[in-house]
Enzyme design. Structure first.
Site, PDB file in Angstrom:
ATOM      1  N   LYS A  60       0.838  -1.206   0.000  1.00  8.92           N
ATOM      2  CA  LYS A  60       0.000   0.000   0.000  1.00  8.92           C
ATOM      3  C   LYS A  60       0.872   1.256   0.000  1.00  8.92           C
ATOM      4  CE  LYS A  60      -3.864  -2.374   2.124  1.00  8.92           C
ATOM      5  NZ  LYS A  60      -4.555  -2.783   3.352  1.00  8.92           N
ATOM      6  N   GLN A 104      -4.631  -1.448   9.623  1.00  2.23           N
ATOM      7  CA  GLN A 104      -4.555  -2.783   9.021  1.00  2.23           C
ATOM      8  C   GLN A 104      -5.143  -3.829   9.976  1.00  2.23           C
ATOM      9  OE1 GLN A 104      -3.362  -3.452   5.818  1.00  2.23           O
ATOM     10  NE2 GLN A 104      -4.143  -5.510   6.205  1.00  2.23           N
ATOM     11  N   ASP A 127     -11.237   3.045   4.117  1.00  2.00           N
ATOM     12  CA  ASP A 127     -11.585   1.625   3.993  1.00  2.00           C
ATOM     13  C   ASP A 127     -13.107   1.437   3.967  1.00  2.00           C
ATOM     14  OD1 ASP A 127      -9.598  -0.239   3.644  1.00  2.00           O
ATOM     15  OD2 ASP A 127      -9.091  -0.402   5.773  1.00  2.00           O
TER      16      ASP A 127
END
Ligand code: NAD
Length: 303
Positions: A60, A104, A127
């Site tokens: 990422k 994460q 997200d």
């Protein structure tokens, strides 16, 4: 003898689509930086030393840099307390250089994932996991949509154009893939069935579908004879098979038996190289959109 009348489905190349999307994001990020004198910024928080998460976070960060998006990595030890993590999230919420925040998952045992997601400013939740963004999607308000299902929708719209009136079956009802996928397809005017582990006669349900999205996590569960001839198949699953002599790391397969399904389907995503590359591209897209909204600018069209 191979059957000459057998069709082989078009392979939907998510990798190529993601490369094009990332190039468009890169151009738009450069325009943004020119307009507001700073790059869009994504903060990525990784707690602990889970090997797979380390790889994802690294990928990422690299993708951000390539697209001209600043990446702020925060790697914290597994022993980090909930209070320390919440303090960091609150600091990132206030940081004007940070447009998107990604924590994460999974978090190490003992840390409350829901509490951490709830602490993220919904307008930086790129997200799309915050309940406010799930609610916004449910009622059709502007927010952030989870990256994987949004990437699947992009592939479907690129292949079909208009999805109006098509029968879609989504297999899997998770909050990060199945449920938002069903909502996105409903909003795109498909007629949607959300199937799951308690669905009866799953093969028959799937046989009705013009569009099948498989997000189950069971290697090659969806067989070729479940697929309606000509249907479009989107395989979200990423499953690693046990190692063999010729594949010592184990082969990666999806939730769909690709070779069988490709003989019946009209189009199908491979694993790897289908949905996977779209997830990171959409994360960059969501960060760019967040940066525009944050700066009071209209996000660029067509992303
Ligand atoms: P999950 O485990 O949270 O959900 C799986 C869903 O499948 C559940 O809703 C369950 O009801 C359903 N299910 C389980 N067994 C079933 C059965 N026998 N028949 C019908 N339905 C059944 O998983 P998830 O997070 O949604 O991920 C699904 C898959 O997608 C996994 O393989 C995951 O690795 C992959 N994934 C890929 C990406 C990507 O970027 N490509 C992103 C997220 C998830």
């Amino acid at each position: 003898m191979p059957d000459p009348l057998k069709t082989i489905a078009l392979r939907i190349d998510g990798k190529a689509f993601a490369v094009t999307l990332r190039a468009r994001i890169g151009a738009a990020a450069a325009d943004f930086a020119h307009a507001v004198a700073r790059r869009p910024g994504l903060a990525v928080v990784l707690v602990g030393d889970d090997a797979a998460s380390q790889v994802y976070v690294g990928a990422k960060a690299r993708a951000c840099e390539e697209a001209g998006i600043a990446s702020f990595e925060h790697r914290l030890p597994a022993a980090t307390s909930g209070a320390e993590l919440l303090t960091l999230v609150e600091r990132l919420n206030r940081d004007p250089e940070v447009d998107g925040i990604l924590v994460q998952l999974p978090l190490p045992e003992g840390l409350d994932e829901q509490a951490v997601i709830a602490a993220i400013d919904p307008d930086k939740d790129v997200d799309g996991f915050h309940v406010i963004n799930a609610g916004r999607l449910a009622v059709g308000q502007q927010g952030f949509v989870p990256c994987t299902p949004l990437g699947c929708l992009m592939l479907l719209q690129d292949h079909h154009g208009d999805l109006s009136g098509l029968e879609a079956v989504v297999i899997g009802r998770s909050n990060i893939v199945g449920k938002p996928m069903a909502q996105l397809l409903t909003d795109a005017n498909a007629t949607v069935t959300l199937a799951h582990s308690r669905t009866k006669n799953l093969a028959e349900v799937v046989r009705r579908a013009d569009i099948v999205v498989a997000a189950v996590g069971r290697p090659e569960m969806v067989r070729g004879d479940w697929i309606k001839p000509g249907a479009t198949v989107i395989d979200v699953g990423i499953n690693r098979l046990p190692p063999t002599d010729d594949k010592p790391k184990g082969r990666l397969v999806g939730d769909v038996a690709y070779a069988e399904a490709a003989e019946v389907a009209g189009a199908i995503t491979p694993v790897p190289g289908g949905v996977g590359p779209m997830t990171i591209a959409v994360l960059l897209r969501n960060t760019l959109v967040a940066a525009h909204r944050h700066a009071g600018l209209e996000p660029p069209e067509g992303l």
